[in-house]
Design a protein around this motif. Structure first.
Motif, PDB file in Angstrom:
ATOM      1  N   ASN A 109     -11.272  85.553  -7.625  1.00 14.69           N
ATOM      2  CA  ASN A 109     -10.610  86.566  -8.439  1.00 14.69           C
ATOM      3  C   ASN A 109     -10.629  86.163  -9.907  1.00 14.69           C
ATOM      4  N   HIS A 110     -10.465  87.164 -10.783  1.00 14.15           N
ATOM      5  CA  HIS A 110     -10.293  86.858 -12.192  1.00 14.15           C
ATOM      6  C   HIS A 110      -9.027  86.011 -12.375  1.00 14.15           C
ATOM      7  N   ILE A 111      -9.137  85.026 -13.248  1.00 16.24           N
ATOM      8  CA  ILE A 111      -7.953  84.253 -13.617  1.00 16.24           C
ATOM      9  C   ILE A 111      -7.500  84.755 -14.984  1.00 16.24           C
ATOM     10  N   MET A 112      -6.331  85.339 -15.046  1.00 15.47           N
ATOM     11  CA  MET A 112      -5.849  85.957 -16.278  1.00 15.47           C
ATOM     12  C   MET A 112      -5.024  84.962 -17.082  1.00 15.47           C
ATOM     13  N   ASN A 113      -5.014  85.143 -18.383  1.00 17.15           N
ATOM     14  CA  ASN A 113      -4.171  84.278 -19.202  1.00 17.15           C
ATOM     15  C   ASN A 113      -2.718  84.748 -19.135  1.00 17.15           C
ATOM     16  N   ASP A 114      -1.838  83.959 -19.706  1.00 19.55           N
ATOM     17  CA  ASP A 114      -0.405  84.232 -19.598  1.00 19.55           C
ATOM     18  C   ASP A 114       0.018  85.470 -20.381  1.00 19.55           C
ATOM     19  N   LYS A 115      -0.832  85.938 -21.323  1.00 22.21           N
ATOM     20  CA  LYS A 115      -0.451  87.074 -22.153  1.00 22.21           C
ATOM     21  C   LYS A 115      -0.695  88.413 -21.464  1.00 22.21           C
ATOM     22  N   GLY A 116      -1.454  88.383 -20.358  1.00 21.77           N
ATOM     23  CA  GLY A 116      -1.691  89.609 -19.625  1.00 21.77           C
ATOM     24  C   GLY A 116      -2.526  90.607 -20.383  1.00 21.77           C
ATOM     25  N   ASN A 117      -3.380  90.149 -21.299  1.00 16.22           N
ATOM     26  CA  ASN A 117      -4.190  91.084 -22.089  1.00 16.22           C
ATOM     27  C   ASN A 117      -5.601  91.260 -21.533  1.00 16.22           C
ATOM     28  N   GLY A 118      -5.852  90.800 -20.294  1.00 17.27           N
ATOM     29  CA  GLY A 118      -7.158  91.007 -19.670  1.00 17.27           C
ATOM     30  C   GLY A 118      -8.181  89.944 -19.983  1.00 17.27           C
ATOM     31  N   GLN A 119      -7.869  89.005 -20.863  1.00 16.76           N
ATOM     32  CA  GLN A 119      -8.805  87.929 -21.171  1.00 16.76           C
ATOM     33  C   GLN A 119      -8.683  86.841 -20.131  1.00 16.76           C
ATOM     34  N   GLU A 120      -9.868  86.283 -19.776  1.00 19.56           N
ATOM     35  CA  GLU A 120      -9.843  85.255 -18.740  1.00 19.56           C
ATOM     36  C   GLU A 120      -9.372  83.922 -19.312  1.00 19.56           C
ATOM     37  N   LYS A 121      -8.674  83.207 -18.500  1.00 22.06           N
ATOM     38  CA  LYS A 121      -8.124  81.920 -18.909  1.00 22.06           C
ATOM     39  C   LYS A 121      -8.824  80.814 -18.141  1.00 22.06           C
ATOM     40  N   ALA A 122      -9.310  79.801 -18.855  1.00 21.73           N
ATOM     41  CA  ALA A 122      -9.943  78.660 -18.196  1.00 21.73           C
ATOM     42  C   ALA A 122      -8.890  77.881 -17.418  1.00 21.73           C
ATOM     43  N   VAL A 123      -9.203  77.599 -16.157  1.00 17.13           N
ATOM     44  CA  VAL A 123      -8.268  76.849 -15.316  1.00 17.13           C
ATOM     45  C   VAL A 123      -8.918  75.530 -14.941  1.00 17.13           C
ATOM     46  N   PHE A 124      -8.247  74.453 -15.159  1.00 18.92           N
ATOM     47  CA  PHE A 124      -8.799  73.135 -14.870  1.00 18.92           C
ATOM     48  C   PHE A 124      -8.198  72.602 -13.573  1.00 18.92           C
ATOM     49  N   PHE A 125      -8.983  71.795 -12.904  1.00 21.02           N
ATOM     50  CA  PHE A 125      -8.536  71.195 -11.661  1.00 21.02           C
ATOM     51  C   PHE A 125      -7.371  70.256 -11.958  1.00 21.02           C
ATOM     52  N   ASP A 126      -6.634  69.863 -10.928  1.00 17.07           N
ATOM     53  CA  ASP A 126      -5.374  69.159 -11.155  1.00 17.07           C
ATOM     54  C   ASP A 126      -5.561  67.657 -11.380  1.00 17.07           C
ATOM     55  N   GLY A 127      -6.499  67.290 -12.249  1.00 16.72           N
ATOM     56  CA  GLY A 127      -6.635  65.898 -12.660  1.00 16.72           C
ATOM     57  C   GLY A 127      -7.551  65.065 -11.799  1.00 16.72           C
ATOM     58  N   ALA A 128      -8.020  65.571 -10.666  1.00 22.38           N
ATOM     59  CA  ALA A 128      -8.911  64.819  -9.782  1.00 22.38           C
ATOM     60  C   ALA A 128     -10.315  65.416  -9.837  1.00 22.38           C
ATOM     61  N   LYS A 129     -11.301  64.561  -9.857  1.00 23.72           N
ATOM     62  CA  LYS A 129     -12.690  65.007  -9.924  1.00 23.72           C
ATOM     63  C   LYS A 129     -13.287  65.071  -8.528  1.00 23.72           C
ATOM     64  N   LEU A 130     -13.921  66.194  -8.195  1.00 20.61           N
ATOM     65  CA  LEU A 130     -14.578  66.376  -6.907  1.00 20.61           C
ATOM     66  C   LEU A 130     -15.984  65.786  -6.965  1.00 20.61           C
ATOM     67  N   LEU A 131     -16.315  64.935  -6.007  1.00 20.56           N
ATOM     68  CA  LEU A 131     -17.633  64.305  -5.930  1.00 20.56           C
ATOM     69  C   LEU A 131     -18.268  64.603  -4.581  1.00 20.56           C
ATOM     70  N   VAL A 132     -19.556  64.949  -4.592  1.00 19.47           N
ATOM     71  CA  VAL A 132     -20.326  65.198  -3.365  1.00 19.47           C
ATOM     72  C   VAL A 132     -21.445  64.165  -3.282  1.00 19.47           C
ATOM     73  N   GLU A 133     -21.597  63.551  -2.121  1.00 21.45           N
ATOM     74  CA  GLU A 133     -22.557  62.466  -1.966  1.00 21.45           C
ATOM     75  C   GLU A 133     -23.459  62.702  -0.768  1.00 21.45           C
ATOM     76  N   THR A 134     -24.763  62.561  -0.977  1.00 18.80           N
ATOM     77  CA  THR A 134     -25.767  62.651   0.085  1.00 18.80           C
ATOM     78  C   THR A 134     -26.706  61.452  -0.045  1.00 18.80           C
ATOM     79  N   PRO A 135     -27.458  61.117   1.001  1.00 15.45           N
ATOM     80  CA  PRO A 135     -28.377  59.983   0.909  1.00 15.45           C
ATOM     81  C   PRO A 135     -29.517  60.258  -0.062  1.00 15.45           C
ATOM     82  N   LYS A 136     -29.924  59.248  -0.802  1.00 11.12           N
ATOM     83  CA  LYS A 136     -31.027  59.397  -1.743  1.00 11.12           C
ATOM     84  C   LYS A 136     -32.384  59.308  -1.043  1.00 11.12           C
TER      85      LYS A 136
END
Length: 360
Positions: free
Chosen positions: A30-57
């Motif tokens: 879904n669209h992530i709206m900013n707090d002003k409710g003016n229809g502009q999208e707001k960048a949302v950052f993950f909660d401080g943890a980085k997601l890593l995906v690992e496969t064999p080389k």
């Protein structure tokens, strides 16, 4: 109760299809709206943890008819203990890493496989943060690159696994002679011989193992190439180093060449039959049927030679009307001093034995 499975199936199908929704990576956000409710999208950052995906080389190896697991795991830095609702998507890629087809999408323990992978692919349920893909009844077309994509909210990370089938590349000319096949005809004749058109990586591997062939042939990507171990005048000249000679992409309908086909390990056995005085091609086909088998194809013979060590210094019919015989231990009166599959071409007359193929 019938409505719930139907809704689930529709949702998973939509996840794997194209979309014009924002943040699209195979799933709907879904669209992530900013707090002003003016229809502009707001960048949302993950909660401080980085997601890593690992496969064999290193590549993962399998064979035709086998089962294989493509390993993929994910983790967080720093680690997160809370259980999260993870989405997993597997795709098969072309050599240039663009998507060829969807393989599987999953939300939690619910998943859906697509196309040729339906009924053959599922996720490995082996532990925490496991995203590995299990493919059963591996087919020749499964060889290639696969992307493992893990989605947590707006976090989307992926890595690639290279699946390689243990197999053999062989050059093929039809009965009517050299350079008679356009690309689509080359695809068809390889399939008729229990094989598929080889990829560049498969041809390169065959070259590194000793394949030297001076006739250009189609590959699966629509290019025309040929492998040279010993440079010589008719094969690109003496000045060029050993390697894969390339004509580049050719017109798939108008241009005509031979084919390089790829076959893998057999699901059965190849055996030789002979009658006193030999057999015609039609008699050879009937003899195989009487033995509860079928006349072998060229791909069957090459695979039996490479993987089962088939060695027979007697020429035999094959399904395409050619006469060939496999030699693993070169000896007098059995052809050149190198191991290989010898060919007598496509005789219009003559009586020979026959190579038959029977699935286990």
């Amino acid at each position: 109760m019938l409505l719930l499975p139907l809704l689930l199936e529709a949702t998973l199908l939509r996840l794997a299809s194209g979309s014009h929704h924002p943040f699209y990576n195979g799933f709907y956000y879904n669209h992530i709206m900013n707090d002003k409710g003016n229809g502009q999208e707001k960048a949302v950052f993950f909660d401080g943890a980085k997601l890593l995906v690992e496969t064999p080389k290193d590549p993962v190896y399998s064979f035709n008819g086998g089962n294989v697991t493509l390993p993929c795991h994910y983790r967080y830095e720093p680690d997160l203990e809370a259980k999260r609702k993870i989405r997993i998507k597997w795709s098969k890629l072309r050599d240039d890493y663009t998507k060829e087809q969807d393989v599987l999408v999953a939300i939690g323990k619910t998943y859906m496989a697509f196309g040729d992978f339906r009924g053959r692919a599922h996720l490995l349920q082996a532990g925490r943060r496991e995203a590995s893909l299990v493919v059963s009844d591996v087919r020749l077309q499964d060889d290639g690159k696969y992307r493992c994509e893990v989605i947590d909210g707006l976090e989307d990370e992926s890595d690639v696994v290279d699946l390689r089938l243990q197999g053999i590349v062989f050059p093929y000319q039809p009965p009517r002679g050299q350079y008679k096949l356009n690309f689509h005809e080359a695809e068809r004749v390889c399939q008729e011989q229990g094989a598929i058109l080889a990829t560049f990586n498969q041809l390169f591997q065959a070259w590194s193992e000793g394949l030297d062939w001076c006739n250009a042939g189609w590959l699966a990507d629509g290019t025309v190439q040929y492998p040279i171990r010993l440079p010589r005048k008719p094969c690109g000249g003496l000045q060029l180093a050993p390697g894969i000679r390339s004509y580049g992409p050719r017109h798939r309908y108008l241009h005509r060449f031979d084919a390089f086909c790829f076959s893998s390990a057999l699901r059965g056995e190849v055996f030789y039959l002979d009658h006193m005085g030999g057999m015609t091609l039609e008699e050879a086909k009937q003899s195989c049927q009487d033995a509860g088998a079928e006349i072998a194809r060229v791909g069957h013979l090459y695979s039996a030679w490479k993987f089962l060590g088939l060695d027979r210094c007697d020429a035999g019919w094959l399904a395409d009307g050619s006469v060939r015989y496999p030699i693993t231990k070169p000896r007098a009166n059995c052809g050149p001093p190198e191991p290989g599959v010898r060919s007598f071409g496509f005789p219009s007359k003559g009586r020979f034995g026959v190579f038959c193929y029977k699935e286990r």
